[in-house]
Write an enzyme that holds these catalytic residues in place. Structure first.
Site, PDB file in Angstrom:
ATOM      1  CD  GLU A 239     102.921 -34.374  24.683  1.00 46.06           C
ATOM      2  OE1 GLU A 239     103.101 -34.897  25.993  1.00 46.06           O
ATOM      3  OE2 GLU A 239     102.203 -33.942  24.090  1.00 46.06           O
ATOM      4  CB  CYS A 273      99.725 -33.315  28.141  1.00 43.33           C
ATOM      5  SG  CYS A 273     100.022 -32.344  26.560  1.00 43.33           S
TER       6      CYS A 273
END
Length: 490
Positions: A239, A273
């Protein structure tokens, strides 16, 4: 760096707002990492033997400890990241929801399921079940040190694995707290263990005898993780970062869209993010939308509404992106290069920034946002998708929200609300391209930490046996005719 009388190397965790020492932690060596993985391997057998019900009961004990002592955990998060207590609480609350979802749904998702054997194998009973991998190594980030790693840890544990967790060197105290809380709820074995240190410690975990690595961080580090894991063919979940777009259609609720843009861009000092870094606004509402964003952004105060830049080196990245945007013809309607201080960055709203600028192409990870005028939503989609990243996205549109969301090249999209997908435990979370691959959360997240096991059991012998050297020409002709009738029609 310091050393104890036992010559154990240590490092300090610092408050990014003051540089005060929050805690001191060991720098674990490769031998330490291997020992932790070995302990986890033994613990994994016991943890698996508990079954879904036994694990769920213990995960709920852990969840209870976290919920009851939430203020204590939030204080550690705030001390190590600098984020306000409310933001720390938000990520803890979401993490608790994910623990509960994983515990409640593991049996349903991973338990034995019957499958149709088909006509040719109708004498067979077919089942599939998901078995735990064994030991999972989790390498966590500093920006959301509870919510993000627990998206892997909770699901890996619910699936029956033991976990060795390497938190960021900026938030080791949070990792220590989580592991100690788990040990309080599950004291029998080190099912969830901790290692601390820097990049070398993470590399050692990746090389160790683990069955999967779940990593959250930059794309560059993710590539190194993959290369190292390839030495043992260890599978990975990556990720990585994002450059997440927000699309604002002509019929959007502008007040709600502006509020979402400000929250998505500036909460947690932009260190998110899936935060909003790029906005594409329809030309019909562009000016009104920009005015609303600037008006709201002026009221956002660093130090109270969000904390300092947790990683000092990020200040240079933010400054360079703003400088590049302005040098290429962009304008700062709020903030600018002088918004970057020694620890904090004030909100910066940029317009007229060319598509090839760093502020549009590369992840900034700071409290800045670019707003671009587009002729229509087709242009907005094209510009949004013109990125190497593909993590999250947001759409504000009354009529076309779902259509636009489906066209965006990202792992998840929120419609008419900011980042809502992250709070829904049943939805998978992950990216594509430079944002990584694999999924955490939801059924897909549980399956990431298990291996499918197929079992076929013969219920009775069949007169038409295919898998034998005693097979006759008559059998072959019968099968050929049957298959031709079933599947050969025009």
């Amino acid at each position: 760096m310091t050393s104890t009388a036992q010559a154990v190397e240590t490092f300090d965790s610092l408050d990014p707002a003051t540089d005060a020492v929050v805690g001191t932690h060991p720098v674990h060596s490769a031998d330490d990492v291997n020992a932790a993985v070995s302990r986890a391997r033994e613990a994994a057998g016991w943890w698996d033997s508990l079954g879904f019900a036994g694990r769920a009961e213990r995960l709920r004990r852990w969840k209870g400890v976290v919920a009851r002592r939430m203020d204590e955990l939030c204080a550690v998060v705030s001390a190590e990241t600098g984020k306000p207590a409310g933001d720390a609480q938000l990520e803890v609350v979401l993490a608790v929801e994910h623990i509960e979802w994983a515990a409640r749904n593991a049996r349903k998702v991973l338990g034995r399921q019957r499958r149709s054997p088909g006509l040719l194998m109708s004498n067979q009973a077919a089942t599939v079940e998901y078995q735990p991998l064994g030991v999972v190594g989790v390498i966590g980030p500093w920006n959301y040190p509870v919510f993000t790693p627990l998206g892997s840890i909770s699901y890996a544990l619910a699936a029956g694995n033991a976990v060795v967790f390497k938190p960021s060197e900026y938030t080791p105290g949070v990792g220590r707290w989580l592991v100690d809380a788990f040990a309080e709820a599950v004291p029998e074995y080190p099912v969830f263990d901790l290692i601390t240190g820097f990049g070398a410690t993470g590399a050692a975990l990746t090389r160790a005898d683990v069955d999967k690595i779940a990593f959250t961080g930059s794309a560059e580090t993710g590539k190194k993780i993959m290369a190292t894991a390839a030495e043992r063919l260890t599978p990975v979940i990556i990720e990585a970062g994002g450059k997440d777009p927000l699309l604002v259609d002509a019929d959007a609720d502008l007040d709600a869209a502006a509020d979402a843009a400000v929250w998505g861009a500036f909460s947690n000092a932009g260190q998110t993010c899936v935060g909003v870094e790029r906005v594409y606004a329809h030309t019909d509402i562009h000016d009104a939308f920009v005015d609303k964003v600037v008006e709201r952004a002026k009221k956002v105060e660093p130090g109270s509404d969000y904390g300092p830049m947790t990683m000092p080196a990020q200040l240079d990245v933010v400054r360079s992106h703003i400088t590049d945007a302005l040098a290429r013809g962009g304008r700062a309607l709020l903030g600018g290069t002088d918004a970057v201080g020694e620890r904090y960055v004030r909100p910066t709203v940029l317009v007229d920034v060319p598509d090839h600028s760093e502020a549009v192409c590369r992840e900034t990870f700071g409290p800045t946002v670019t707003i671009t005028r587009v002729a229509d939503m087709d242009e907005a989609v094209d510009k949004a998708n013109n990125s190497t990243y593909g993590l999250g996205s947001t759409v504000f549109s009354k009529r076309r929200g779902t259509e636009l969301a489906r066209r965006l090249r990202t792992g998840q999209t929120a419609i008419n609300a900011p980042l809502s997908f992250a709070g829904i435990a049943s939805l998978p979370f992950g990216g594509i391209g430079d944002s990584g691959f694999g999924r955490i959360h939801g059924p897909e997240g549980l399956r990431e930490f298990a291996r499918p096991k197929s079992i076929a059991r013969q219920r009775f012998p069949t007169p038409v046996a295919l898998t034998t050297f005693a097979r006759t020409r008559k059998t072959e002709d019968a099968i050929r005719k049957l298959v031709s009738r079933l599947h050969g029609r025009r």
